[in-house]
Design an enzyme around this catalytic site. Structure first.
Site, PDB file in Angstrom:
ATOM      1  N   TYR B 269      52.902   2.912  11.743  1.00  9.12           N
ATOM      2  CA  TYR B 269      53.734   3.871  11.016  1.00  9.12           C
ATOM      3  C   TYR B 269      54.245   3.322   9.678  1.00  9.12           C
ATOM      4  O   TYR B 269      54.149   3.987   8.640  1.00  9.12           O
ATOM      5  CB  TYR B 269      54.922   4.293  11.892  1.00  9.12           C
ATOM      6  N   ASP B 304      53.264  11.545  16.335  1.00 15.29           N
ATOM      7  CA  ASP B 304      53.645  12.863  15.819  1.00 15.29           C
ATOM      8  C   ASP B 304      53.553  12.920  14.297  1.00 15.29           C
ATOM      9  O   ASP B 304      53.282  13.967  13.729  1.00 15.29           O
ATOM     10  CB  ASP B 304      55.066  13.202  16.254  1.00 15.29           C
ATOM     11  N   LYS B 376      55.699  10.412  25.149  1.00 11.81           N
ATOM     12  CA  LYS B 376      56.811  11.046  24.429  1.00 11.81           C
ATOM     13  C   LYS B 376      56.297  12.307  23.753  1.00 11.81           C
ATOM     14  O   LYS B 376      55.432  12.261  22.881  1.00 11.81           O
ATOM     15  CB  LYS B 376      57.328  10.054  23.387  1.00 11.81           C
TER      16      LYS B 376
END
Lengths: 276, 531
Positions: B269, B304, B376
């Site tokens: 990320y 996500d 998640k």
């Protein structure tokens, strides 16, 4: 709305009397529309910091009336924990809006989607639009420039790195002005974005003026990249005195900056014969 | 978290094995890079484990002063442990804090000792760092004891709610209220831009932009408040923060020391979305994951984010690839399956036909590829428009997919996403939405068996195949001559971001380890020893 009121409303719509304002015609005076013209119906929801009881409901009604809702209808009240109550209220507002008095503040550029930005650059510029960004001077607060440039973006909008037709170079914090000028030259920057957060002793103003002076010295007239500065404390209308092309303030989103860059740098479409 | 017993997607086991083998092949050379480098943040984390805390009057942490001083005089190639504990043994200062204070004014010269002196310094460093490791071990035992006393949530998925006021003293009552309303996990969002700070702020903080700074004191205050809430609500309420950005190892360490329970900790990320140097990130994340493994912390990965920047259908396979890589890196660092909160999200454009069926296919694919990981499940954000009524329905469908596919951790979607930070009433309405869907449809996992070779099975297989193809392309990427994964990151394979290993933030804090590099924290984490 009672049955007779509804009947009267229908009559006015379908068969207005002479001199009576027909409800079919657009009026400059408007009220909210629920299910009948002119009924003024609105819905609001809010939470009061009170336990749910009759007193709390009374307080909600009182607030609704103060907001201009005539005869409010408390349709829902629910405790949120022992200290709060959530309300939903329907009712007609007493206010009228005269749309003739509305002043529109328009930005000088059109707000575009990222797709539109990419398409315009691709079609009209026919190469990537090169953006160089930095925090200059002693300023280490890259929050602003990162919000605009990083793909992560700000306020739900992706940063300029996300735009496929832009080549973005984020030089980071505490960039020296000569280095910034040199990078802009080497990368053939179309636009230079500078962020200034620290405002002690007007550092943001001094830094910006030094930066623009350096660019005007280093580039021939007419070839200086578009200079854009952003920060929470720049005053509106000072772009000229700072020597920048535009100032962006607090809350600016990447989409606004991208749209502005297209407006300023991508040539408008050739006007057709009709324009002459 | 109960994984379903029978697989219902009928994926080809050979393809699944191949996907994992490719992820290992892509990840291994990067782990080798991580094991042969160190960073300023890894070294600062080591000092934090040895008990060095606090900051000077300008809020510059003492660990930063000390690591910078060692870097300037002895270099960091051998780590800080030997030069620092050698200086202490020479009598430069009676303790670490005094040494850091003296070093900050340039009053100490550091050397890399050798021979007997090196051995003695290494031993002293290990004794000091082991104190911190044992404190992390004790916190893990305390967590186990509190879970035994108060209990885990009696349902899955666990309900994950966010607070983000910027002021820790506002966050606390909000978090406690959220726990009363039904949150099983509280996440405190960090202040915008903290990931790019090359130091961890100190103390209790009351000013943040759209979030609250992650500091040791803020961690301690919130954990203590949630311990009180756990007692009140009769279940152990977990606390989450973010181990990402330039200080990943230090924040992971502080989380272990202060008994946080989950940490956002993605392998890529920071590289892709924050332009942090790739090597810095991989070195830092390995250390942070070793700490998380030791501390019994569940990590949450950030897949996500891929879907918010790219199209959720076209990029579905990049999520799978990232999950496989995150799994490899996590296990290599010692994390167990139950600690892998691998991320995925409900981000398909709701105007697309069959969007719900596609979401089901993607969610089931993740569920089946990682049967023992909690997973998640992240709510819609990209297609939340400000039309709160439509958003509420979308969140309902998101909850439905979560219920039907047995997700482990559900981040509660807010209808006011993209409008405001959640109001009290937004949270209440969102939780009603979750409860209604779980009560009404939670049992659907039992009945829901997409037909063989139907739309859902076919789509899941297609995404897996595309993921294998992408992994295959990654391991064969020699564009920049580096480990292939770094080359792939450099040419923009992920999230369309080009991130070469020679660029990015924090590169000046990366050092190749010299022969004789000593880091007692890594030794203790590798071996599992306590002294």
């Amino acid at each position: 709305m009672t049955r007779t009121e509804a009947h009267e409303a229908r009559r006015r719509r379908e068969n207005a009397a002479t001199g009576e304002l027909s409800l079919l015609e657009a009026s400059p005076i408007v009220r909210p529309y629920g299910d009948t013209t002119g009924d003024g119906m609105v819905q609001v929801s809010f939470t009061l910091p009170l336990p749910h009881d009759k007193r709390a409901e009374g307080a909600a009604m009182k607030l609704a009336i103060a907001m201009g809702i005539d005869r409010p209808l408390l349709v829902h009240a629910k405790a949120i924990g022992p200290k709060f109550t959530f309300f939903v209220i329907y009712g007609p507002v007493t206010h009228l809006v005269d749309i003739r008095g509305i002043e529109l503040v328009e930005r000088e550029y059109e707000l575009l989607s990222s797709k539109e930005v990419n398409t315009l650059i691709k079609k009209r510029l026919r190469r990537k639009l090169v953006v160089v960004g930095a925090c200059i001077g002693t300023d280490a607060h890259t929050v602003g420039i990162d919000a605009i440039l990083n793909i992560k973006g700000f306020a739900g909008e992706k940063g300029l790195e996300y735009y496929r037709e832009m080549a973005v170079h984020n030089l980071g914090a505490q960039v020296l002005i000569p280095d910034l000028v040199e990078s802009a030259r080497a990368l053939k920057a179309d636009a230079v974005l500078v962020s200034q957060v620290v405002t002690q002793r007007d550092a943001h103003i001094h830094n910006t003026k030094a930066m623009t002076a350096a660019f005007r010295e280093a580039f021939p007239a007419g070839q200086v990249p578009l200079l854009v500065v952003g920060g929470p404390r720049f005053e509106d209308g000072t772009a000229d005195s700072l020597g920048v092309d535009r100032i962006f303030g607090r809350g600016t989103t990447p989409g606004e900056v991208a749209s502005y860059l297209v407006h300023a740098l991508v040539n408008p479409p050739q006007k057709g014969s009709k324009a002459s | 978290m109960s994984p379903r017993k029978q697989p219902i997607l009928e994926l080809d086991p050979a393809t699944v094995r191949r996907a994992r083998a490719l992820a290992r092949k892509a990840g291994k050379p990067v782990v080798d890079v991580a094991r042969t480098h160190t960073t300023v943040s890894v070294e600062r984390a080591t000092l934090r484990l040895a008990g060095l805390a606090g900051a000077d009057h300008e809020n510059v942490p003492w660990v930063n002063h000390l690591v910078d001083a060692v870097r300037d005089s002895a270099g960091l190639e051998h780590g800080v442990a030997l030069p620092v504990w050698d200086a202490l043994r020479r009598g430069e200062a009676p303790d670490l804090l005094t040494l850091a204070q003296k070093a900050s004014s340039g009053a100490v010269t550091f050397h890399v000792p050798d021979g007997v002196r090196a051995k003695a310094a290494g031993k002293a460093a290990r004794t000091a760092v082991a104190h911190g490791i044992r404190r992390i071990d004790r916190q893990r035992t305390t967590r186990d004891r509190l879970i035994a006393r108060h209990g885990n949530p009696d349902h899955t998925p666990w309900i994950y709610l966010i607070v983000a006021t910027g002021d820790i003293y506002e966050d606390i009552p909000q978090a406690q209220e959220a726990a009363r309303e039904g949150a099983d996990i509280i996440a405190v969002i960090r202040s915008t831009g903290q990931s790019l700070l090359d130091f961890v702020p100190e103390g209790a903080t009351r000013e943040g932009f759209a979030g609250t700074y992650a500091t040791q004191e803020n961690f301690r205050l919130m954990r203590a408040a949630l311990d009180a809430s756990s007692k009140e609500v009769g279940r152990y309420v977990r606390l989450t923060n973010y181990a990402s950005g330039l200080c990943m190892p230090e924040i992971a360490t502080l989380a272990g020391l202060e008994r946080l329970d989950m940490m956002l900790n993605d392998s890529m990320y920071g590289i892709l979305f924050r332009d942090i140097n790739p090597i810095r990130t991989f070195v830092d994340q390995r250390f942070s994951r070793q700490i998380h493994a030791r501390a019994g912390i569940i990590i949450n990965t950030g897949e996500d984010n891929y879907l918010t920047t790219a199209d959720a259908i076209e990029a579905a396979h990049t999520v799978t690839v990232s999950q496989l890589l995150n799994e490899y890196f996590a296990k290599e660092a010692g994390l167990a399956d139950w600690q892998l909160g691998l991320g995925h999200a409900f981000e398909i454009d709701p105007t697309v036909k069959d969007s719900l069926r596609l979401e089901l296919a993607h969610a089931l694919l993740a569920r089946q590829l990682f049967p023992d990981a909690p997973l998640k499940w992240m709510p819609p954000t990209k297609h939340m428009t400000g039309d709160i009524f439509r958003g509420y329905l979308l969140d309902g469908f998101f909850n439905l997919v979560g219920a039907m596919t047995g997700q482990g951790i559900l981040l509660v979607g807010m209808m006011t996403e993209a409008v405001v930070t959640p109001w009290l009433s937004d949270r209440d309405l969102a939780l009603q939405n979750v409860r209604y869907v779980m009560r009404a449809a939670g049992g659907l996992t039992e009945d829901f068996h997409p037909p063989r070779d139907g739309f859902i099975q076919t789509r899941a297989r297609q995404v897996l195949t595309e993921a294998v193809d992408l992994l295959d392309a990654i391991v064969h990427d020699t564009g920049h001559g580096e480990p292939p994964l770094l080359a792939a990151i450099a040419d923009g394979t992920f999230g369309a971001m080009k991130r070469p290993a020679s660029k990015g933030k924090g590169l000046d804090g990366v050092f190749r380890r010299a022969d004789g590099y000593v880091n007692p924290a890594i030794d203790l984490l590798d071996s599992g020893e306590t002294r």
